[in-house]
Design a protein around this motif. Structure first.
Motif, short mmCIF file in Angstrom:
data_model
loop_
_atom_site.label_atom_id
_atom_site.label_comp_id
_atom_site.label_asym_id
_atom_site.label_seq_id
_atom_site.Cartn_x
_atom_site.Cartn_y
_atom_site.Cartn_z
N ALA A 45 26.16 -28.49 -49.92
CA ALA A 45 26.72 -29.77 -49.46
C ALA A 45 27.97 -29.58 -48.60
CB ALA A 45 27.04 -30.65 -50.66
N ALA A 46 28.62 -28.41 -48.72
CA ALA A 46 29.82 -28.15 -47.93
C ALA A 46 29.50 -27.87 -46.47
CB ALA A 46 30.58 -26.95 -48.52
N GLN A 47 28.24 -27.64 -46.16
CA GLN A 47 27.85 -27.35 -44.79
C GLN A 47 27.79 -28.65 -43.97
OE1 GLN A 47 27.73 -24.42 -43.75
NE2 GLN A 47 27.58 -23.25 -45.66
N PRO A 48 27.89 -28.54 -42.64
CA PRO A 48 27.83 -29.74 -41.79
C PRO A 48 26.55 -30.54 -42.07
CG PRO A 48 28.58 -27.86 -40.51
CD PRO A 48 28.17 -27.32 -41.84
N SER A 49 26.72 -31.82 -42.36
CA SER A 49 25.61 -32.61 -42.90
C SER A 49 24.47 -32.83 -41.91
CB SER A 49 26.15 -33.96 -43.40
OG SER A 49 26.78 -34.67 -42.36
N THR A 50 24.78 -33.08 -40.65
CA THR A 50 23.71 -33.30 -39.67
C THR A 50 22.88 -32.04 -39.48
OG1 THR A 50 24.99 -35.00 -38.51
CG2 THR A 50 23.20 -33.94 -37.29
N ALA A 51 23.55 -30.91 -39.32
CA ALA A 51 22.84 -29.64 -39.16
C ALA A 51 22.01 -29.32 -40.40
CB ALA A 51 23.83 -28.51 -38.87
N LEU A 52 22.51 -29.68 -41.57
CA LEU A 52 21.79 -29.41 -42.81
C LEU A 52 20.49 -30.20 -42.86
CD1 LEU A 52 21.73 -28.06 -45.60
CD2 LEU A 52 23.00 -30.03 -46.48
N ARG A 53 20.55 -31.48 -42.52
CA ARG A 53 19.34 -32.31 -42.54
C ARG A 53 18.34 -31.85 -41.48
NH1 ARG A 53 19.63 -38.22 -44.79
NH2 ARG A 53 21.27 -38.02 -46.34
N LEU A 54 18.84 -31.49 -40.31
CA LEU A 54 17.93 -31.02 -39.26
C LEU A 54 17.31 -29.68 -39.63
CD1 LEU A 54 19.93 -32.00 -36.05
CD2 LEU A 54 17.84 -33.07 -36.92
#
Length: 266
Positions: free
Chosen positions: A210-219
């Motif tokens: 969850a600490a990772q950039p959220s948009t990049a994580l979802r993509l």
């Protein structure tokens, strides 16, 4: 964003990590004869629309993760298991099969915290998730054949993709249960921990994601799902498009600046 009103599960959100706890320990968190199908589907719909959620944990209250189908209902030919062939088919399609479709379309990583028995559809539910951590007391099994039925929730699709056809076939054809240490050796679970450490360790993993950039994580989650069914050329086109989206997102610049700042400190 307002949380869904769940009937047989509890939902919490802490620091971008949502935790869904199946709360029907009186029936060992059976997925039939309860409202858990609705609760899971509604939770994932909420997660997909809520930018404040980056990871979802699914676990069970009580001694079981999930016992899958309610065997007493099977015996009585009641609920999801009653009626002629067409009626039973429709109940599966409009009932428990909504779970694999919902989870397969989830936009954030899902971690199963397997606190106890996960058998039949309960085992399949865990295998639908991206990652699994098990309690040392957990017991798992693709046990449908023992009841004279097939994995009607799509389990045969998920398990062989997780551990390969041959081992999935052995577990499915024999219906035997396995303990957590064998599940770890087979690659079904990522880690095995003591019961009192299960949610602690699962949350540690969830928070690191969850600490990772959220948009990049979802993509990235979408990329990994698309990679399972696209030809390379088509997949690379999608990757290029997703990268264009990320390079134009403020989170990307912030992340680059953090990495550069950390390099200066070395």
């Amino acid at each position: 964003m307002k949380q869904p009103e769940l009937v047989d599960a509890l939902l919490t959100l802490d620091n971008k990590v949502a935790t869904l706890t199946m709360n029907r320990h009186d029936v060992r968190n059976a997925l039939t004869s309860t409202h858990l199908v609705d609760d899971i589907e509604q939770t994932i719909e909420w997660v997909n629309k809520n930018s404040e959620v980056s990871v979802l944990i699914i676990t069970g209250a009580g001694s079981a993760f999930s016992a899958g189908g309610n065997i007493k209902e099977m015996q009585q030919r009641a609920g999801a298991f009653g009626g002629d062939v067409e009626e039973v088919q429709n109940r599966y399609r409009n009932g428990i099969q909504r779970i694999p479709l919902a989870i397969h379309n989830a936009e954030v990583p899902i971690i199963a915290a397997i606190n106890g028995a996960a058998v039949g559809a309960g085992f399949d539910l865990a295998n639908m998730c991206d990652l699994r951590i098990a309690s040392s007391k957990a017991v798992m099994g693709e046990t449908f054949i023992n009841l004279g039925i097939t994995p009607g929730d799509g389990g045969a699709w998920f398990l062989q993709r997780l551990i390969g056809y041959q081992k999935a076939a052995e577990l499915t054809f024999t219906g035997r249960t396995i303990k957590a240490d064998e599940a770890l050796a087979l690659g079904i679970v990522l880690d095995v921990v003591e019961p009192d450490q299960l949610l602690i360790k699962t949350n540690e993993l969830a928070q690191s994601i969850a600490a990772q950039p959220s948009t990049a994580l979802r993509l990235t989650k979408r990329q990994m799902k698309l990679a399972q069914r696209l030809e390379l050329k088509d997949f690379l086109d999608i990757c290029a498009c997703f990268q264009g989206m990320c390079h134009n997102n403020p989170e990307h610049i912030e992340a680059v600046e953090r990495v550069l700042a950390s390099m200066k400190k070395r």
